[in-house]
Design a protein around this motif. Structure first.
Motif, PDB file in Angstrom:
ATOM      1  N   ASP A 201     -56.545  16.155  19.837  1.00  0.00           N
ATOM      2  CA  ASP A 201     -57.510  16.680  20.802  1.00  0.00           C
ATOM      3  C   ASP A 201     -58.036  15.563  21.702  1.00  0.00           C
ATOM      4  O   ASP A 201     -58.227  15.762  22.912  1.00  0.00           O
ATOM      5  CB  ASP A 201     -58.679  17.344  20.080  1.00  0.00           C
ATOM      6  CG  ASP A 201     -58.282  18.639  19.393  1.00  0.00           C
ATOM      7  OD1 ASP A 201     -57.131  19.080  19.560  1.00  0.00           O
ATOM      8  OD2 ASP A 201     -59.128  19.203  18.675  1.00  0.00           O
ATOM      9  N   GLY A 202     -58.287  14.409  21.107  1.00  0.00           N
ATOM     10  CA  GLY A 202     -58.767  13.282  21.903  1.00  0.00           C
ATOM     11  C   GLY A 202     -57.777  12.882  22.969  1.00  0.00           C
ATOM     12  O   GLY A 202     -58.145  12.591  24.117  1.00  0.00           O
ATOM     13  N   GLN A 203     -56.495  12.870  22.619  1.00  0.00           N
ATOM     14  CA  GLN A 203     -55.470  12.486  23.594  1.00  0.00           C
ATOM     15  C   GLN A 203     -55.322  13.522  24.696  1.00  0.00           C
ATOM     16  O   GLN A 203     -55.107  13.176  25.860  1.00  0.00           O
ATOM     17  CB  GLN A 203     -54.132  12.253  22.891  1.00  0.00           C
ATOM     18  CG  GLN A 203     -54.088  10.979  22.083  1.00  0.00           C
ATOM     19  CD  GLN A 203     -54.570   9.789  22.889  1.00  0.00           C
ATOM     20  OE1 GLN A 203     -53.911   9.321  23.814  1.00  0.00           O
ATOM     21  NE2 GLN A 203     -55.747   9.270  22.549  1.00  0.00           N
ATOM     22  N   ILE A 204     -55.428  14.805  24.348  1.00  0.00           N
ATOM     23  CA  ILE A 204     -55.357  15.831  25.379  1.00  0.00           C
ATOM     24  C   ILE A 204     -56.516  15.656  26.357  1.00  0.00           C
ATOM     25  O   ILE A 204     -56.355  15.776  27.574  1.00  0.00           O
ATOM     26  CB  ILE A 204     -55.397  17.240  24.755  1.00  0.00           C
ATOM     27  CG1 ILE A 204     -54.248  17.420  23.749  1.00  0.00           C
ATOM     28  CG2 ILE A 204     -55.332  18.310  25.840  1.00  0.00           C
ATOM     29  CD1 ILE A 204     -52.884  17.140  24.293  1.00  0.00           C
ATOM     30  N   SER A 205     -57.704  15.354  25.834  1.00  0.00           N
ATOM     31  CA  SER A 205     -58.856  15.120  26.697  1.00  0.00           C
ATOM     32  C   SER A 205     -58.615  13.935  27.631  1.00  0.00           C
ATOM     33  O   SER A 205     -58.953  13.982  28.819  1.00  0.00           O
ATOM     34  CB  SER A 205     -60.102  14.861  25.839  1.00  0.00           C
ATOM     35  OG  SER A 205     -61.220  14.568  26.649  1.00  0.00           O
ATOM     36  N   LEU A 206     -57.990  12.876  27.108  1.00  0.00           N
ATOM     37  CA  LEU A 206     -57.754  11.676  27.907  1.00  0.00           C
ATOM     38  C   LEU A 206     -56.650  11.856  28.948  1.00  0.00           C
ATOM     39  O   LEU A 206     -56.547  11.054  29.878  1.00  0.00           O
ATOM     40  CB  LEU A 206     -57.414  10.504  26.992  1.00  0.00           C
ATOM     41  CG  LEU A 206     -58.549   9.992  26.098  1.00  0.00           C
ATOM     42  CD1 LEU A 206     -58.062   8.845  25.221  1.00  0.00           C
ATOM     43  CD2 LEU A 206     -59.751   9.547  26.917  1.00  0.00           C
ATOM     44  N   LEU A 207     -55.831  12.895  28.806  1.00  0.00           N
ATOM     45  CA  LEU A 207     -54.830  13.157  29.844  1.00  0.00           C
ATOM     46  C   LEU A 207     -55.508  13.474  31.174  1.00  0.00           C
ATOM     47  O   LEU A 207     -54.945  13.233  32.242  1.00  0.00           O
ATOM     48  CB  LEU A 207     -53.909  14.312  29.432  1.00  0.00           C
ATOM     49  CG  LEU A 207     -52.906  14.005  28.326  1.00  0.00           C
ATOM     50  CD1 LEU A 207     -52.095  15.249  27.993  1.00  0.00           C
ATOM     51  CD2 LEU A 207     -51.971  12.866  28.718  1.00  0.00           C
ATOM     52  N   ASN A 208     -56.693  14.075  31.106  1.00  0.00           N
ATOM     53  CA  ASN A 208     -57.595  14.210  32.241  1.00  0.00           C
ATOM     54  C   ASN A 208     -56.866  14.619  33.526  1.00  0.00           C
ATOM     55  O   ASN A 208     -56.275  15.687  33.598  1.00  0.00           O
ATOM     56  CB  ASN A 208     -58.355  12.889  32.398  1.00  0.00           C
ATOM     57  CG  ASN A 208     -59.580  13.016  33.272  1.00  0.00           C
ATOM     58  OD1 ASN A 208     -59.517  12.672  34.441  1.00  0.00           O
ATOM     59  ND2 ASN A 208     -60.675  13.538  32.755  1.00  0.00           N
ATOM     60  N   HIS A 209     -56.888  13.758  34.559  1.00  0.00           N
ATOM     61  CA  HIS A 209     -56.297  14.120  35.853  1.00  0.00           C
ATOM     62  C   HIS A 209     -54.785  14.276  35.786  1.00  0.00           C
ATOM     63  O   HIS A 209     -54.193  14.963  36.624  1.00  0.00           O
ATOM     64  CB  HIS A 209     -56.680  13.089  36.925  1.00  0.00           C
ATOM     65  CG  HIS A 209     -56.211  11.700  36.627  1.00  0.00           C
ATOM     66  ND1 HIS A 209     -54.982  11.226  37.004  1.00  0.00           N
ATOM     67  CD2 HIS A 209     -56.820  10.683  35.967  1.00  0.00           C
ATOM     68  CE1 HIS A 209     -54.848   9.972  36.617  1.00  0.00           C
ATOM     69  NE2 HIS A 209     -55.945   9.613  35.982  1.00  0.00           N
ATOM     70  N   MET A 210     -54.158  13.642  34.775  1.00  0.00           N
ATOM     71  CA  MET A 210     -52.715  13.814  34.616  1.00  0.00           C
ATOM     72  C   MET A 210     -52.385  15.265  34.272  1.00  0.00           C
ATOM     73  O   MET A 210     -51.424  15.843  34.787  1.00  0.00           O
ATOM     74  CB  MET A 210     -52.196  12.893  33.504  1.00  0.00           C
ATOM     75  CG  MET A 210     -52.283  11.417  33.812  1.00  0.00           C
ATOM     76  SD  MET A 210     -51.069  10.945  35.050  1.00  0.00           S
ATOM     77  CE  MET A 210     -51.115   9.170  34.917  1.00  0.00           C
ATOM     78  N   ALA A 211     -53.174  15.857  33.391  1.00  0.00           N
ATOM     79  CA  ALA A 211     -52.953  17.250  33.010  1.00  0.00           C
ATOM     80  C   ALA A 211     -53.261  18.183  34.180  1.00  0.00           C
ATOM     81  O   ALA A 211     -52.500  19.117  34.470  1.00  0.00           O
ATOM     82  CB  ALA A 211     -53.809  17.615  31.805  1.00  0.00           C
ATOM     83  N   THR A 212     -54.380  17.927  34.872  1.00  0.00           N
ATOM     84  CA  THR A 212     -54.745  18.769  36.007  1.00  0.00           C
ATOM     85  C   THR A 212     -53.684  18.685  37.100  1.00  0.00           C
ATOM     86  O   THR A 212     -53.346  19.693  37.742  1.00  0.00           O
ATOM     87  CB  THR A 212     -56.115  18.353  36.558  1.00  0.00           C
ATOM     88  OG1 THR A 212     -57.085  18.432  35.508  1.00  0.00           O
ATOM     89  CG2 THR A 212     -56.548  19.251  37.708  1.00  0.00           C
ATOM     90  N   GLY A 213     -53.150  17.485  37.301  1.00  0.00           N
ATOM     91  CA  GLY A 213     -52.088  17.316  38.286  1.00  0.00           C
ATOM     92  C   GLY A 213     -50.846  18.125  37.953  1.00  0.00           C
ATOM     93  O   GLY A 213     -50.197  18.700  38.839  1.00  0.00           O
ATOM     94  N   TYR A 214     -50.532  18.189  36.663  1.00  0.00           N
ATOM     95  CA  TYR A 214     -49.381  19.002  36.246  1.00  0.00           C
ATOM     96  C   TYR A 214     -49.620  20.484  36.540  1.00  0.00           C
ATOM     97  O   TYR A 214     -48.746  21.187  37.061  1.00  0.00           O
ATOM     98  CB  TYR A 214     -49.097  18.821  34.758  1.00  0.00           C
ATOM     99  CG  TYR A 214     -48.252  19.945  34.206  1.00  0.00           C
ATOM    100  CD1 TYR A 214     -46.908  20.061  34.555  1.00  0.00           C
ATOM    101  CD2 TYR A 214     -48.821  20.926  33.402  1.00  0.00           C
ATOM    102  CE1 TYR A 214     -46.136  21.123  34.096  1.00  0.00           C
ATOM    103  CE2 TYR A 214     -48.067  21.989  32.937  1.00  0.00           C
ATOM    104  CZ  TYR A 214     -46.722  22.082  33.287  1.00  0.00           C
ATOM    105  OH  TYR A 214     -45.968  23.141  32.850  1.00  0.00           O
ATOM    106  N   PHE A 215     -50.834  20.972  36.220  1.00  0.00           N
ATOM    107  CA  PHE A 215     -51.131  22.384  36.464  1.00  0.00           C
ATOM    108  C   PHE A 215     -51.069  22.710  37.954  1.00  0.00           C
ATOM    109  O   PHE A 215     -50.715  23.817  38.348  1.00  0.00           O
ATOM    110  CB  PHE A 215     -52.501  22.755  35.897  1.00  0.00           C
ATOM    111  CG  PHE A 215     -52.554  22.750  34.395  1.00  0.00           C
ATOM    112  CD1 PHE A 215     -51.634  23.472  33.650  1.00  0.00           C
ATOM    113  CD2 PHE A 215     -53.509  22.000  33.718  1.00  0.00           C
ATOM    114  CE1 PHE A 215     -51.667  23.465  32.260  1.00  0.00           C
ATOM    115  CE2 PHE A 215     -53.549  21.992  32.337  1.00  0.00           C
ATOM    116  CZ  PHE A 215     -52.625  22.722  31.598  1.00  0.00           C
ATOM    117  N   ALA A 216     -51.415  21.715  38.779  1.00  0.00           N
ATOM    118  CA  ALA A 216     -51.410  21.932  40.227  1.00  0.00           C
ATOM    119  C   ALA A 216     -50.000  21.946  40.811  1.00  0.00           C
ATOM    120  O   ALA A 216     -49.695  22.721  41.713  1.00  0.00           O
ATOM    121  CB  ALA A 216     -52.246  20.860  40.918  1.00  0.00           C
TER     122      ALA A 216
END
Length: 405
Positions: A201-216
């Motif tokens: 869970d901590g690592q998913i949280s730290l993906l931060n803008h990387m994860a949002t960028g993927y969704f975009a």
């Protein structure tokens, strides 16, 4: 006074994420009782090399400001001691496999009957729910599983891990965040609660803008070495004498950088006018900057850019950073006397509070060093303590065997 004076923490964790979290609480004044297995202790005590006078540096790094008691949790008498400790504690931290403490009668549902105000922080690899809840979790495994390694390293090479145990350490920070939040909530509700913290869970949280960028975009980021996917130039370069960082994070800094470095041709080039342009033409711009910086001494680069406020700096080795005058001025290297290690040094307190600051009260404890002291506080007589030792419920501590030669 310290902010967490009067807060008692029962620490059943070992290795790094849990001990790091309890150490941060101890730094702010909490009384940390570290429970370890008799004769063996926290497994990080055996993570060597490196060692310092036969003490594991891994263990020494995350266990200051604690007291150590050795208890065999598989014995009825041992569990009774835990019940007594839990009844008097505000917080419990553990990182056993899912279900392990429940089987021993030491799970949250059991202990909250003893102490409804207990905040029970459970740290695991994948969390206490979900299809992967029974999987073991280690820092390296979660660096891969949580996506960090997919974006770390050079694009044409095998994925690389972060140089430090970043998953464990950040999970420890998240655990502290949860514990402090639960303590504030308890002031309002008068009840403790269960905290589920996982490495994943901590690592998913730290993906931060990387994860949002993927969704975009539908495109996952890849490995780019030291470069940034959204900012150029923002990466490592090589000067004539050392590797450096140049962090030109916006168009204003780009103009200042070009003027300070005498790069008027780049400033006038329409391909590099805006950050979007520079990202688009990264493959053209970076080789030009790399070639020019490689011809200059680092001091000249820093002098020019520092004068106009463009972020830049050296890539320090660990020995350079821990001995740096600014790091010393920030009191980020602590020193404490230890029974086995003269002038034990370790990283200091990353958070400075003006009125209730952290302080270093105790060196990382020797195995079982405070067993008698803690049991005495619980009301055990000398005869009872000796009886528990004879049954191997608790370990014996021989101070003489820890004396410096």
């Amino acid at each position: 006074m310290q902010a967490l004076d009067g807060i008692k923490v029962l620490d059943l964790s070992r290795t790094l994420a849990g001990p790091y979290s309890s150490m941060l609480l101890g730094d702010m004044g909490a009384d940390i009782v570290k429970v370890e297995q008799p004769g063996i202790g926290d497994e990080s005590r055996h993570f060597t090399p490196p060692s310092w006078n036969e003490e594991s540096c891994y263990y020494l790094s995350s266990n200051r400001n604690k007291r150590s008691i050795t208890i065999d949790l598989k014995t009825d008498e041992g569990r009774e001691i835990i019940y007594k400790l839990a009844k008097e504690s505000d917080v419990l931290v553990e990182n056993f496999r899912t279900g392990a403490l429940d089987k021993l009668g030491l799970g949250y549902e059991q202990l909250k009957e003893i102490n409804p105000r207990l905040i029970y922080c459970s740290i695991s690899g994948f969390g206490r729910t979900g299809p992967e809840k029974n999987r073991a979790g280690y820092d390296l495994l979660l660096q891969g599983y949580g996506g960090l390694m997919s974006i770390t390293g050079e694009p044409d090479r095998t994925p690389a891990k972060a140089g430090m145990s970043i998953v464990d350490l950040t999970t420890g920070m998240f655990a502290v965040y949860g514990i402090l939040t639960a303590l504030i909530a308890r002031d309002k509700t008068e009840k403790g609660q269960f905290i589920d913290v996982s490495l994943l869970d901590g690592q998913i949280s730290l993906l931060n803008h990387m994860a949002t960028g993927y969704f975009a975009t539908g495109k996952p980021a890849g490995r780019m070495g030291s470069a940034h996917p959204s900012i150029v130039p923002y990466q490592a370069f090589s000067s004539k004498d050392m590797d450096i960082i140049l962090a030109v994070a916006n168009n204003g800094l780009w103009e200042k950088c070009c003027r300070a470095m005498g790069w008027s041709d780049l400033l006038k080039d329409s391909r590099f006018s805006t950050n979007d342009d520079r990202v688009t033409h990264r493959s053209i711009l970076i080789p030009i900057i790399s070639e020019r910086l490689s011809q200059l001494e680092s001091k000249e680069i820093f002098d020019r850019l520092d004068a106009v406020g463009v972020p830049c700096g050296p890539i320090h080795t660990i020995d350079q950073v821990v001995n740096h005058p600014h790091v010393k001025a920030r009191e980020m290297i602590l020193e404490v006397e230890h029974p086995k290690v003269n002038n034990l040094k370790m990283p200091g307190f990353p958070v400075k509070l003006s009125d209730t600051p952290a302080n270093l009260r105790k060196y990382p404890p020797l195995l079982g060093e405070h067993t008698d002291e803690i049991l005495d506080e619980l009301g055990f007589s000398t005869e009872q303590i000796e009886g528990l030792k004879s049954k191997h419920v608790i370990g014996k501590f021989d101070k003489k065997s820890y004396s410096l030669s």
